[in-house]
Design a protein around this motif. Structure first.
Motif, PDB file in Angstrom:
ATOM      1  N   LEU A 177       0.803  -1.220   0.000  1.00 41.70           N
ATOM      2  CA  LEU A 177       0.000   0.000   0.000  1.00 41.70           C
ATOM      3  C   LEU A 177       0.840   1.275   0.000  1.00 41.70           C
ATOM      4  O   LEU A 177       0.286   2.374  -0.095  1.00 41.70           O
ATOM      5  N   VAL A 178       2.131   1.144   0.140  1.00 40.21           N
ATOM      6  CA  VAL A 178       2.987   2.326   0.224  1.00 40.21           C
ATOM      7  C   VAL A 178       4.193   2.149  -0.688  1.00 40.21           C
ATOM      8  O   VAL A 178       4.751   1.061  -0.804  1.00 40.21           O
ATOM      9  N   ASP A 179       4.580   3.237  -1.359  1.00 36.12           N
ATOM     10  CA  ASP A 179       5.696   3.193  -2.301  1.00 36.12           C
ATOM     11  C   ASP A 179       6.999   3.649  -1.659  1.00 36.12           C
ATOM     12  O   ASP A 179       8.052   3.070  -1.891  1.00 36.12           O
ATOM     13  N   LYS A 180       6.921   4.708  -0.830  1.00 34.85           N
ATOM     14  CA  LYS A 180       8.120   5.238  -0.183  1.00 34.85           C
ATOM     15  C   LYS A 180       7.802   5.627   1.256  1.00 34.85           C
ATOM     16  O   LYS A 180       6.704   6.114   1.549  1.00 34.85           O
ATOM     17  N   VAL A 181       8.783   5.418   2.126  1.00 32.26           N
ATOM     18  CA  VAL A 181       8.680   5.858   3.517  1.00 32.26           C
ATOM     19  C   VAL A 181       9.906   6.699   3.832  1.00 32.26           C
ATOM     20  O   VAL A 181      11.035   6.269   3.601  1.00 32.26           O
ATOM     21  N   SER A 183      11.674   8.420   6.936  1.00 33.91           N
ATOM     22  CA  SER A 183      11.761   8.517   8.392  1.00 33.91           C
ATOM     23  C   SER A 183      12.599   9.723   8.775  1.00 33.91           C
ATOM     24  O   SER A 183      13.741   9.866   8.342  1.00 33.91           O
ATOM     25  N   LEU A 184      12.019  10.592   9.599  1.00 31.35           N
ATOM     26  CA  LEU A 184      12.762  11.710  10.158  1.00 31.35           C
ATOM     27  C   LEU A 184      13.180  11.325  11.575  1.00 31.35           C
ATOM     28  O   LEU A 184      12.473  11.560  12.547  1.00 31.35           O
ATOM     29  N   ASP A 185      14.301  10.642  11.673  1.00 31.17           N
ATOM     30  CA  ASP A 185      14.921  10.291  12.938  1.00 31.17           C
ATOM     31  C   ASP A 185      14.070   9.370  13.827  1.00 31.17           C
ATOM     32  O   ASP A 185      14.081   9.503  15.048  1.00 31.17           O
ATOM     33  N   SER A 186      13.325   8.438  13.219  1.00 33.70           N
ATOM     34  CA  SER A 186      12.663   7.413  14.037  1.00 33.70           C
ATOM     35  C   SER A 186      13.750   6.519  14.621  1.00 33.70           C
ATOM     36  O   SER A 186      14.757   6.238  13.972  1.00 33.70           O
ATOM     37  N   ARG A 187      13.543   6.025  15.861  1.00 33.80           N
ATOM     38  CA  ARG A 187      14.659   5.408  16.578  1.00 33.80           C
ATOM     39  C   ARG A 187      14.366   4.013  17.118  1.00 33.80           C
ATOM     40  O   ARG A 187      15.268   3.363  17.640  1.00 33.80           O
ATOM     41  N   ARG A 188      13.117   3.554  17.060  1.00 33.96           N
ATOM     42  CA  ARG A 188      12.764   2.331  17.780  1.00 33.96           C
ATOM     43  C   ARG A 188      12.348   1.158  16.899  1.00 33.96           C
ATOM     44  O   ARG A 188      12.756   0.024  17.118  1.00 33.96           O
ATOM     45  N   MET A 189      11.506   1.396  15.922  1.00 36.27           N
ATOM     46  CA  MET A 189      10.981   0.325  15.076  1.00 36.27           C
ATOM     47  C   MET A 189      12.009  -0.049  14.007  1.00 36.27           C
ATOM     48  O   MET A 189      12.394   0.796  13.194  1.00 36.27           O
ATOM     49  N   PRO A 190      12.473  -1.292  13.979  1.00 35.39           N
ATOM     50  CA  PRO A 190      13.457  -1.708  12.973  1.00 35.39           C
ATOM     51  C   PRO A 190      12.949  -1.526  11.543  1.00 35.39           C
ATOM     52  O   PRO A 190      11.780  -1.821  11.253  1.00 35.39           O
ATOM     53  N   PHE A 191      13.811  -1.043  10.688  1.00 37.90           N
ATOM     54  CA  PHE A 191      13.457  -0.859   9.285  1.00 37.90           C
ATOM     55  C   PHE A 191      13.304  -2.231   8.618  1.00 37.90           C
ATOM     56  O   PHE A 191      14.061  -3.156   8.912  1.00 37.90           O
ATOM     57  N   PRO A 192      12.333  -2.348   7.690  1.00 34.57           N
ATOM     58  CA  PRO A 192      12.266  -3.582   6.900  1.00 34.57           C
ATOM     59  C   PRO A 192      13.536  -3.721   6.064  1.00 34.57           C
ATOM     60  O   PRO A 192      14.057  -2.725   5.562  1.00 34.57           O
ATOM     61  N   ARG A 193      14.045  -4.905   5.980  1.00 32.93           N
ATOM     62  CA  ARG A 193      15.186  -5.158   5.094  1.00 32.93           C
ATOM     63  C   ARG A 193      14.606  -5.645   3.780  1.00 32.93           C
ATOM     64  O   ARG A 193      14.479  -6.839   3.515  1.00 32.93           O
ATOM     65  N   THR A 194      14.205  -4.692   2.957  1.00 32.40           N
ATOM     66  CA  THR A 194      13.528  -4.995   1.705  1.00 32.40           C
ATOM     67  C   THR A 194      13.706  -3.845   0.739  1.00 32.40           C
ATOM     68  O   THR A 194      13.962  -2.704   1.157  1.00 32.40           O
ATOM     69  N   ALA A 195      13.558  -4.124  -0.536  1.00 33.78           N
ATOM     70  CA  ALA A 195      13.680  -3.084  -1.560  1.00 33.78           C
ATOM     71  C   ALA A 195      12.364  -2.376  -1.813  1.00 33.78           C
ATOM     72  O   ALA A 195      12.338  -1.342  -2.472  1.00 33.78           O
ATOM     73  N   GLN A 196      11.269  -2.941  -1.314  1.00 31.48           N
ATOM     74  CA  GLN A 196       9.953  -2.334  -1.518  1.00 31.48           C
ATOM     75  C   GLN A 196       9.130  -2.463  -0.245  1.00 31.48           C
ATOM     76  O   GLN A 196       9.001  -3.569   0.277  1.00 31.48           O
ATOM     77  N   LYS A 198      10.378   1.646  -0.851  1.00 30.21           N
ATOM     78  CA  LYS A 198      11.672   2.317  -0.809  1.00 30.21           C
ATOM     79  C   LYS A 198      11.786   3.081   0.511  1.00 30.21           C
ATOM     80  O   LYS A 198      10.849   3.765   0.913  1.00 30.21           O
ATOM     81  N   LEU A 199      12.933   2.973   1.150  1.00 33.50           N
ATOM     82  CA  LEU A 199      13.115   3.554   2.478  1.00 33.50           C
ATOM     83  C   LEU A 199      14.202   4.623   2.468  1.00 33.50           C
ATOM     84  O   LEU A 199      15.275   4.438   1.875  1.00 33.50           O
ATOM     85  N   TYR A 200      13.898   5.725   3.153  1.00 38.92           N
ATOM     86  CA  TYR A 200      14.835   6.830   3.293  1.00 38.92           C
ATOM     87  C   TYR A 200      14.785   7.308   4.742  1.00 38.92           C
ATOM     88  O   TYR A 200      13.757   7.211   5.400  1.00 38.92           O
ATOM     89  N   SER A 201      15.891   7.855   5.225  1.00 36.25           N
ATOM     90  CA  SER A 201      15.882   8.383   6.581  1.00 36.25           C
ATOM     91  C   SER A 201      16.867   9.527   6.723  1.00 36.25           C
ATOM     92  O   SER A 201      18.011   9.432   6.284  1.00 36.25           O
ATOM     93  N   GLU A 219      23.455  -3.712   4.062  1.00 37.13           N
ATOM     94  CA  GLU A 219      22.012  -3.829   3.820  1.00 37.13           C
ATOM     95  C   GLU A 219      21.489  -2.618   3.059  1.00 37.13           C
ATOM     96  O   GLU A 219      20.599  -2.749   2.203  1.00 37.13           O
ATOM     97  N   GLN A 220      22.017  -1.446   3.352  1.00 35.53           N
ATOM     98  CA  GLN A 220      21.602  -0.252   2.621  1.00 35.53           C
ATOM     99  C   GLN A 220      21.903  -0.403   1.124  1.00 35.53           C
ATOM    100  O   GLN A 220      21.077  -0.054   0.270  1.00 35.53           O
ATOM    101  N   LYS A 221      23.091  -0.922   0.824  1.00 36.02           N
ATOM    102  CA  LYS A 221      23.468  -1.123  -0.575  1.00 36.02           C
ATOM    103  C   LYS A 221      22.617  -2.208  -1.222  1.00 36.02           C
ATOM    104  O   LYS A 221      22.189  -2.076  -2.370  1.00 36.02           O
ATOM    105  N   LYS A 222      22.384  -3.286  -0.501  1.00 33.48           N
ATOM    106  CA  LYS A 222      21.629  -4.417  -1.041  1.00 33.48           C
ATOM    107  C   LYS A 222      20.199  -4.042  -1.384  1.00 33.48           C
ATOM    108  O   LYS A 222      19.663  -4.440  -2.426  1.00 33.48           O
ATOM    109  N   TYR A 223      19.552  -3.256  -0.504  1.00 34.67           N
ATOM    110  CA  TYR A 223      18.130  -2.959  -0.679  1.00 34.67           C
ATOM    111  C   TYR A 223      17.861  -1.544  -1.187  1.00 34.67           C
ATOM    112  O   TYR A 223      16.709  -1.152  -1.343  1.00 34.67           O
ATOM    113  N   GLY A 224      18.906  -0.772  -1.432  1.00 36.39           N
ATOM    114  CA  GLY A 224      18.713   0.578  -1.954  1.00 36.39           C
ATOM    115  C   GLY A 224      18.126   1.536  -0.935  1.00 36.39           C
ATOM    116  O   GLY A 224      17.372   2.443  -1.278  1.00 36.39           O
ATOM    117  N   ILE A 225      18.465   1.350   0.338  1.00 35.46           N
ATOM    118  CA  ILE A 225      17.981   2.217   1.414  1.00 35.46           C
ATOM    119  C   ILE A 225      18.944   3.387   1.589  1.00 35.46           C
ATOM    120  O   ILE A 225      20.162   3.206   1.582  1.00 35.46           O
TER     121      ILE A 225
END
Length: 259
Positions: A177-181, A183-196, A198-201, A219-225
């Protein structure tokens, strides 16, 4: 009450599509900039018996912008104070000037329990993130009913701090349901390790995420985060508390992420 809210939403659609145009042209960038209109909604989720205040920011146009991009903003923890959904106007208005439809959700109500200050955050705060994720889903579904011209295939979530944890949780639960997320300095919930999706922080200069929250360099390189540290911005200055230089830097990065 629900019928009144639905009628209000329909009226918002008419208002959005019938406004007079007001478009400014930047001489330096030659980019079309829309005048920003603001509105608000008081939605009601009868299944959870919960009100959901939403602040809206959108471009003033003469007609529908086909597949107009949608951004849903979630605020940081405000200890149940009102107006938290209007604490990110710098970001919301910047997006709206570029043609985005922005819905900023107030996740906390005066009678809600306060977030616990003791205990393991991933455990004691999880119910609050779940509630926020449910709020996002409800608002998204309501907008589908009334603003059907929006691009629901490429929804963008932006969340600061606790709101970022909600947005990241939403990506875990509803990746389709979401294309991009962003995060502005979220600190607790682990990021999905996935390419979709798309994740930015954007990371602050003064606070560090809990262990395992952010992906490793590999992981950032692998999933394009994309993870970027803002050396001159502290955690609490990532909303409208930011100064002019900080706002520009944050907004410039956000617009770059959305391209």
């Amino acid at each position: 009450m629900y019928k009144k809210i639905y009628c209000f939403l329909l009226c918002s659609v008419v208002f959005l599509n019938c406004s007079k145009p007001c478009i400014a042209q930047s001489s330096s960038t030659n980019v079309t900039s829309f005048k920003v209109l603001e509105d608000s909604l008081m939605l009601f989720d009868k299944n959870r018996d919960r009100q959901i205040p939403v602040a809206l920011y959108f471009p003033q146009t003469t007609k529908k912008l086909k597949n107009q991009p949608l951004v849903i903003v979630s605020h940081g923890y405000w200890q149940n104070k009102g107006g938290s959904n209007k604490a990110y106007t710098s970001i919301a208005k910047k997006l709206a000037t570029h043609g985005y439809f922005v819905a900023s959700i107030q996740h906390e109500l005066p009678n809600d329990d306060l977030i616990p200050t003791t205990g393991i955050p991933q455990i004691v705060r999880r119910p609050f993130w779940e509630r926020g994720s449910d709020n996002i889903l409800f608002v998204l579904n309501e907008l589908k009913k009334t603003q059907s011209y929006l691009d629901f295939k490429h929804v963008v979530l932006i969340g600061h701090s606790n709101g970022g944890d909600m947005s990241i949780l939403f990506a875990h639960k509803h990746p389709d349901l979401v294309d991009k997320v962003i995060s502005l300095d979220s600190r607790r919930m682990p990021f999905p390790r996935t390419a979709q999706p798309k994740l930015y922080s954007l990371r602050s200069s003064d606070q560090v995420a809990d262990e395992g929250v952010l992906p490793s360099i590999e992981e950032q390189k692998k999933y394009g985060i994309t993870i970027i540290k803002l050396n001159n911005t502290i955690h609490n200055d990532m909303d409208d508390n930011a100064n002019e230089a900080q706002r520009k830097e944050i907004n410039d990065y956000i617009m770059r992420f959305l391209k």
